[in-house]
Design an enzyme around this catalytic site. Structure first.
Site, mmCIF file in Angstrom:
data_model
loop_
_atom_site.group_PDB
_atom_site.id
_atom_site.type_symbol
_atom_site.label_atom_id
_atom_site.label_comp_id
_atom_site.label_asym_id
_atom_site.label_seq_id
_atom_site.Cartn_x
_atom_site.Cartn_y
_atom_site.Cartn_z
ATOM 1 N N LYS A 172 57.201 42.926 140.336
ATOM 2 C CA LYS A 172 57.480 42.507 138.963
ATOM 3 C C LYS A 172 57.663 40.995 138.887
ATOM 4 O O LYS A 172 58.028 40.374 139.892
ATOM 5 C CB LYS A 172 58.792 43.164 138.481
ATOM 6 C CG LYS A 172 58.713 44.652 138.222
ATOM 7 C CD LYS A 172 60.070 45.185 137.770
ATOM 8 C CE LYS A 172 60.025 46.690 137.521
ATOM 9 N NZ LYS A 172 59.169 47.074 136.397
ATOM 10 N N ASP B 272 54.572 49.947 141.083
ATOM 11 C CA ASP B 272 55.650 49.800 140.099
ATOM 12 C C ASP B 272 55.789 51.052 139.228
ATOM 13 O O ASP B 272 56.747 51.188 138.480
ATOM 14 C CB ASP B 272 55.395 48.555 139.243
ATOM 15 C CG ASP B 272 56.640 48.092 138.505
ATOM 16 O OD1 ASP B 272 57.734 48.608 138.807
ATOM 17 O OD2 ASP B 272 56.508 47.215 137.627
ATOM 18 N N GLU C 68 56.761 53.875 140.123
ATOM 19 C CA GLU C 68 57.392 54.629 141.217
ATOM 20 C C GLU C 68 58.253 55.787 140.721
ATOM 21 O O GLU C 68 58.456 56.765 141.438
ATOM 22 C CB GLU C 68 58.239 53.682 142.077
ATOM 23 C CG GLU C 68 59.664 53.401 141.565
ATOM 24 C CD GLU C 68 59.717 52.693 140.210
ATOM 25 O OE1 GLU C 68 58.719 52.033 139.857
ATOM 26 O OE2 GLU C 68 60.738 52.812 139.516
ATOM 27 N N ARG D 189 57.805 58.085 138.408
ATOM 28 C CA ARG D 189 57.086 59.359 138.290
ATOM 29 C C ARG D 189 56.779 59.940 139.667
ATOM 30 O O ARG D 189 56.688 61.151 139.823
ATOM 31 C CB ARG D 189 55.817 59.152 137.454
ATOM 32 C CG ARG D 189 54.831 58.192 138.026
ATOM 33 C CD ARG D 189 53.833 57.665 136.995
ATOM 34 N NE ARG D 189 54.407 56.628 136.131
ATOM 35 C CZ ARG D 189 53.754 56.011 135.149
ATOM 36 N NH1 ARG D 189 52.495 56.327 134.879
ATOM 37 N NH2 ARG D 189 54.337 55.101 134.430
#
Ligand code: BES
Ligand code: MN
Ligand code: ZN
Length: 485
Positions: free
Chosen positions: A265, A335, A337, A339
């Site tokens: 990020k 990113d 992650e 789920r």
């Protein structure tokens, strides 16, 4: 702050501070009207006016509290007004205060009691564990709130007791989500669950890396493999003795810090990603409240907890992961992650033959774009469960808004080389996340709550919701669980 309920004439109460709530346009009792000049008081929502009674009534001071129009009044307005009163009482350095309950009209006594207790307690919440050198006045707490109703009313008292338990759960969830990532690791999350289990008589099982490997929790392990922090899968079972009735599973995303991993990020705002376990916090907060209330219901909490970090051992774009269900995931963005860790938990939930599974996750930035901080996004495979949650959202003041989960969205997360891929890019981002989750939901009514916009707020949204962690969805969950009683 301790809350007690009594009944009688509020104007006869001896107290350092009497909070006197009035609807807009309602005539004030003569003793109070005498203390005012005409035009000083409207009764608009959250208006307050502090008066010195100088012997006109036994209370030393009165805080007039505007409740707004009575015609369209609802419990959440009482919650907010009670919150404003509690904050004024603390500013006025009251050690205790008394709150006069106004005529309730169409609001039930039970809902009013709960809302007043929740608003008063939640408004006083502060997270100052890491502040040093605090002055006395920064830490001083109000000891007691006395709520006075005109008549004795068991339903009102039950509401207050419920509200207290719910507020304790909300504040636990706030503490957890405000806690920094270096303090609240997956290991600590597991210990916290154990502690709650001990205190409220719940069966807690915590799986670590070796058990996760043996049993095939490939999703959780993949996300955790870039971090020095070990992952945990946490199972908390409350009320096994009620298992002849419906079993409700609450599933929480417990990413204790989300750097994005290899798909890292941007730096700006990354510090807020310590809150990426807001779903897990809501599950723990709700379970604690269920325990405190001794609800006669079988409730199972499932938490997937890991830290998402970039490193030489981290999972990476292009990797394929085999999950607990046997289904495979093509990782296209590390990113996405949440789920991936939830895939294992949702499959695991099937073991309990649940009447409903509700998962809670700070899952997507897309839901914040869609709904902002005033509603939780909901996607579900079941209209009855959705309706239950929508009703509970109205009643609790924590609204949910359903988005569609049609087949074309499910097609968007199909992978060329695995069963599903973990990102379909920006279009419909909150829905495609849910579509991904639906691949791991097997034969039970399910609702996914995306709380990314509601679990954490950059500025105060309601008088009882300070900026930072909101403890969002605990009130919603308790209200929902009560619909099965
Ligand atoms: N934890 C984030 C979602 C999030 C964003 C929560 C902002 C709270 C505030 C989640 O893991 C994430 O990074 N989602 C990505 C998904 C994308 C890569 C498909 C997102 O929303 O950008
Ligand atoms: Mn992420
Ligand atoms: Zn995340």
């Amino acid at each position: 702050m301790n809350i007690v309920v009594t009944h009688g004439d509020a104007l006869n109460q001896e107290t350092p501070l009497l909070v006197f709530g009035t609807w807009k346009g309602a005539a004030l009792p003569e003793q109070l009207a005498n203390l005012l000049e005409a035009g000083d008081w409207t009764g608009n929502t959250k208006q307050t006016l502090l008066l010195y009674t100088r012997g006109a009534i036994p209370a030393r001071r009165v805080l007039l509290l505007g409740l707004g129009e009575q015609d369209d009044a609802h419990a959440d307005r009482l919650r907010e007004c009670a919150a404003v009163a509690a904050q004024r009482a603390r500013e006025a350095k009251a050690e205790r205060y008394t709150l006069a309950v106004p005529p309730l009209g169409s609001i039930t006594a039970r809902a009013a009691g709960q809302a007043l207790a929740e608003g008063s307690l939640l408004a006083l919440y502060r997270y100052q564990k890491y502040k040093t050198g605090l002055k006395d006045e920064d830490t001083r707490e109000i000891e007691q709130l006395t709520i006075v109703t005109s008549e004795a009313d068991q339903a009102f008292t039950t509401g207050v007791t419920t509200g207290e338990a719910v507020a304790h759960g909300v504040m636990l969830a706030r503490d957890l989500a405000n806690a920094p990532g270096n303090e609240l690791t997956p290991t600590v999350m597991g210990e916290t669950a154990r502690q709650i289990g001990r205190e409220f008589g719940m069966q807690v099982t915590v799986l670590g890396p070796s058990e996760l490997r043996e049993q095939g929790f490939g999703g959780i392990l993949a996300v955790a493999q870039g971090s020095q922090q070990e992952p945990r899968f946490i199972i908390i079972e409350y009320g096994a003795e009620y298992a002849n009735g419906p079993t409700i599973c609450l599933v929480g995303k417990g990413i204790t810090f989300d750097s994005g991993g290899i798909s890292i990020k941007p730096a700006a705002g990354m510090e807020d990603m310590k809150m990426d376990m807001g779903g897990a916090a809501a599950v723990l907060g709700a379970l604690q409240a269920v325990g405190e209330l001794k609800l006669p219901l079988h409730v199972v909490g499932l938490i997937s907890s890991a830290e998402n970090m970039p490193s030489a051992s981290a999972f990476k774009p292009g990797d394929i992961v085999k999950t607990l269900s046997g289904k495979t995931i093509e990782v296209v963005n590390t990113d996405a992650e949440g789920r991936v860790v939830l895939s294992d938990a949702l499959h695991y939930a099937g073991r309990f033959k649940p009447a409903a599974v509700i998962d809670l996750a700070t899952l997507t930035g897309a839901i914040m774009v869609a709904l902002g901080p005033h509603a939780t996004g909901m996607m579900s495979n079941d209209d009855d469960l959705s309706a239950r949650l929508e009703r509970a959202g109205q009643a609790s003041g924590e609204r949910v808004w359903r988005l569609p989960l049609w087949d074309p969205y499910k097609d968007m997360v199909k992978s060329d080389i695995a069963d599903v891929k973990n990102s379909a890019g920006r279009p419909g981002g909150a829905i495609t996340a849910a579509a991904f989750l639906s691949a791991f939901v097997d034969g039970y009514p399910w609702a996914h709550l995306d709380i990314a916009g509601t679990a954490w707020v950059d500025r105060q949204t309601k008088a009882y919701t300070p900026k930072g962690a909101t403890g969002g969805a605990v009130r919603l969950l308790i209200e929902t669980l009560q619909s099965w009683l």
